[in-house]
Scaffold this motif. Structure first.
Motif, PDB file in Angstrom:
ATOM      1  N   PRO A   1      14.761 -10.203  -2.008  1.00 49.44           N
ATOM      2  CA  PRO A   1      13.801 -10.668  -3.016  1.00 49.44           C
ATOM      3  C   PRO A   1      13.132  -9.529  -3.771  1.00 49.44           C
TER       4      PRO A   1
ATOM      5  N   GLY B   1      13.081  -9.159  -7.713  1.00 50.84           N
ATOM      6  CA  GLY B   1      11.800  -9.103  -8.405  1.00 50.84           C
ATOM      7  C   GLY B   1      11.668  -7.877  -9.285  1.00 50.84           C
TER       8      GLY B   1
ATOM      9  N   PHE C   1       6.159 -10.956  -9.941  1.00 53.70           N
ATOM     10  CA  PHE C   1       6.292 -12.165  -9.139  1.00 53.70           C
ATOM     11  C   PHE C   1       5.787 -11.894  -7.726  1.00 53.70           C
ATOM     12  N   SER C   2       5.239 -12.916  -7.095  1.00 54.99           N
ATOM     13  CA  SER C   2       4.763 -12.767  -5.723  1.00 54.99           C
ATOM     14  C   SER C   2       5.943 -12.788  -4.758  1.00 54.99           C
TER      15      SER C   2
ATOM     16  N   ASP D   1       7.046 -16.379  -4.019  1.00 54.32           N
ATOM     17  CA  ASP D   1       7.798 -17.001  -5.111  1.00 54.32           C
ATOM     18  C   ASP D   1       9.216 -16.455  -5.173  1.00 54.32           C
ATOM     19  N   LEU D   2       9.378 -15.167  -4.920  1.00 53.32           N
ATOM     20  CA  LEU D   2      10.711 -14.568  -4.964  1.00 53.32           C
ATOM     21  C   LEU D   2      11.590 -15.091  -3.837  1.00 53.32           C
TER      22      LEU D   2
ATOM     23  N   ALA E   1      12.675 -18.482  -4.698  1.00 54.76           N
ATOM     24  CA  ALA E   1      13.633 -18.440  -5.806  1.00 54.76           C
ATOM     25  C   ALA E   1      15.036 -18.091  -5.323  1.00 54.76           C
TER      26      ALA E   1
ATOM     27  N   LEU F   1      16.010 -17.564 -11.620  1.00 52.13           N
ATOM     28  CA  LEU F   1      15.044 -17.408 -12.710  1.00 52.13           C
ATOM     29  C   LEU F   1      14.404 -18.740 -13.084  1.00 52.13           C
TER      30      LEU F   1
ATOM     31  N   HIS G   1      13.684 -21.125 -11.057  1.00 51.64           N
ATOM     32  CA  HIS G   1      12.637 -21.394 -10.072  1.00 51.64           C
ATOM     33  C   HIS G   1      11.407 -20.525 -10.321  1.00 51.64           C
ATOM     34  N   LEU G   2      11.604 -19.401 -11.000  1.00 48.43           N
ATOM     35  CA  LEU G   2      10.487 -18.517 -11.336  1.00 48.43           C
ATOM     36  C   LEU G   2       9.838 -18.886 -12.670  1.00 48.43           C
TER      37      LEU G   2
END
Length: 246
Positions: free
Chosen positions: A30, A34, A45-46, A49-50, A53, A83, A85-86
């Motif tokens: 991740p 990121g 991105f956190s 979240d990564l 994703a 991407l 999902h981000l």
């Protein structure tokens, strides 16, 4: 999630457990995704979240296969799902997606991108080994899967490691599953296969008579497969529960 064995062997007496690698034992890193996506898209991105994703990437592949879409080169589809999902929606050929794919493939050539190990994976494999299960790997890969598992410290757990690059067959082709059965000297009904893509892993395993379990951490495959778990750490308890019902 449904913990029944509705899509697997009705009365499991599993002696072997075979694993997919990408999206099952190891995930795309991740932090690398990121870094690359952040540089291309100009945002940060956190870690949470990564991770979600990269787990969503294989959902995108299942969605496309369920819709009958040709997969072709899967990198744009997978990274496009990451991407999406981000929060970024791109079509194949869009410059930001193409640039992310280009940079990530270059990173992958330098060091395998599928290198992220979720906490608890070693412990689960240790427990399964101590309980007497024969463990193996069946992976659609590019010739690097054994080295990936060595670097992650996972290779010693497995009796065999089948890499599609070397054996000449890819999941869901029954041939690669039959090669694994021969290597393990087990019958299909004695084996549970664990993967993350229903149309490749579960359908391929069930096609030769193995049990099939899908890891579905985001709970996005309920309409595709009932026998699912959110992660590998739930596996020992699930196996014990399945055994008690058989």
């Amino acid at each position: 999630m449904n913990r029944s064995s509705g899509d697997s062997t009705p009365t499991p007496a599993w002696k072997g457990i075979f694993f997919d690698v990408g999206g099952t034992l190891l995930y795309p890193d991740p932090a690398t995704i990121g870094e690359v996506a952040g540089a291309v898209l100009g945002t940060a991105f956190s870690p949470a979240d990564l991770l979600a994703a990269v787990q969503f990437g294989s959902v995108t592949i299942d969605e496309a296969m369920a819709a009958g879409q040709p997969i072709g080169t899967w990198w744009p589809l997978y990274i496009g799902g990451v991407l999406r999902h981000l929060g970024f929606s791109f079509q194949a050929g869009d410059p930001p997606l193409e640039e992310c794919v280009r940079r990530l493939r270059e990173r992958h050539r330098q060091r395998n991108l599928w290198s992220f190990l979720l906490p608890g994976t070693h412990q689960v494999l240790e427990q399964l080994t101590s309980e007497g299960y024969l463990l193996g790997v069946i992976s659609n890969s590019d010739g690097q899967v054994r080295q990936q598992l060595i670097e992650a410290g996972l290779a010693p757990f497995f009796r065999f490691i089948l890499d599609s690059h070397y054996v000449g067959h890819e999941k869901p082709d029954p041939a690669i599953f039959r090669l694994a059965l021969r290597a393990a000297r087990l019958q299909p009904a004695e084996v549970l296969y664990i993967g993350d893509i229903v149309h490749i892993d579960a359908h391929g395993a069930r096609g030769v008579g193995m049990g099939a379990l899908i890891l579905d951490p985001l709970d996005r495959r309920a309409n595709l497969w009932t026998t699912r778990l959110p992660d590998l750490t739930r596996l020992p308890d699930w196996l014990a529960s399945s055994s008690s019902r058989s």
